[in-house]
Scaffold this active site. Sequence first.
Site, PDB file in Angstrom:
ATOM      1  CB  CYS A 229      10.495  40.600  -5.181  1.00  0.00           C
ATOM      2  SG  CYS A 229      10.036  41.798  -6.304  1.00  0.00           S
ATOM      3  CB  CYS A 230      15.654  40.998  -7.325  1.00  0.00           C
ATOM      4  SG  CYS A 230      15.828  40.027  -8.881  1.00  0.00           S
ATOM      5  CG  ASN A 231      15.972  46.444  -9.481  1.00  0.00           C
ATOM      6  OD1 ASN A 231      15.080  46.959  -9.488  1.00  0.00           O
ATOM      7  ND2 ASN A 231      17.159  46.873  -9.433  1.00  0.00           N
TER       8      ASN A 231
ATOM      9  CG  LEU B 299       9.851  46.080  -8.805  1.00  0.00           C
ATOM     10  CD1 LEU B 299       9.531  45.512  -7.437  1.00  0.00           C
ATOM     11  CD2 LEU B 299      10.996  47.198  -8.795  1.00  0.00           C
TER      12      LEU B 299
END
Length: 99
Positions: free
Chosen positions: A7-9, A39
Site C-alpha cells: 500500500c502507498c499513497n 491508500l
Amino acid sequence: MKKIMLCCNAGMSTSLLVQKMQNDAKTRGLDVEIEARPLNEAMDKIGEADVVLLGPQIGYTKGDFEKATDKPVEVIPMIDYGRMNATGINDFACKLMEE
C-alpha cells in the site's frame, strides 16, 4: 496461497515493485499473490490480505491498519523500498506471515 498487499499513497510507486516481487516469487517458487493498492482502497480490501506492507511514505498509517486487521502490518524498510529489493521484501513478507 498467501496474499501480500502493498500500500502507498496512490498505488503508483508500488506497482513497479509489485512486478519485481511477482517475478522474484515466480522464479523462487513462492506460493504468494502480490498486489498494490492505493491508500484509499486498501482498507476496503484489507480482509483479503495475509500481510500488509506499507510504503515508507505512509508509515504513519500503520496504527490504523493494525486496528483494522489481525494480520501482520509493517512498513517496508526504506532501504529495500528505495532499492526495489524484491527478494528482500518478499523474504520480509514471508517471515511476517510465519510469525
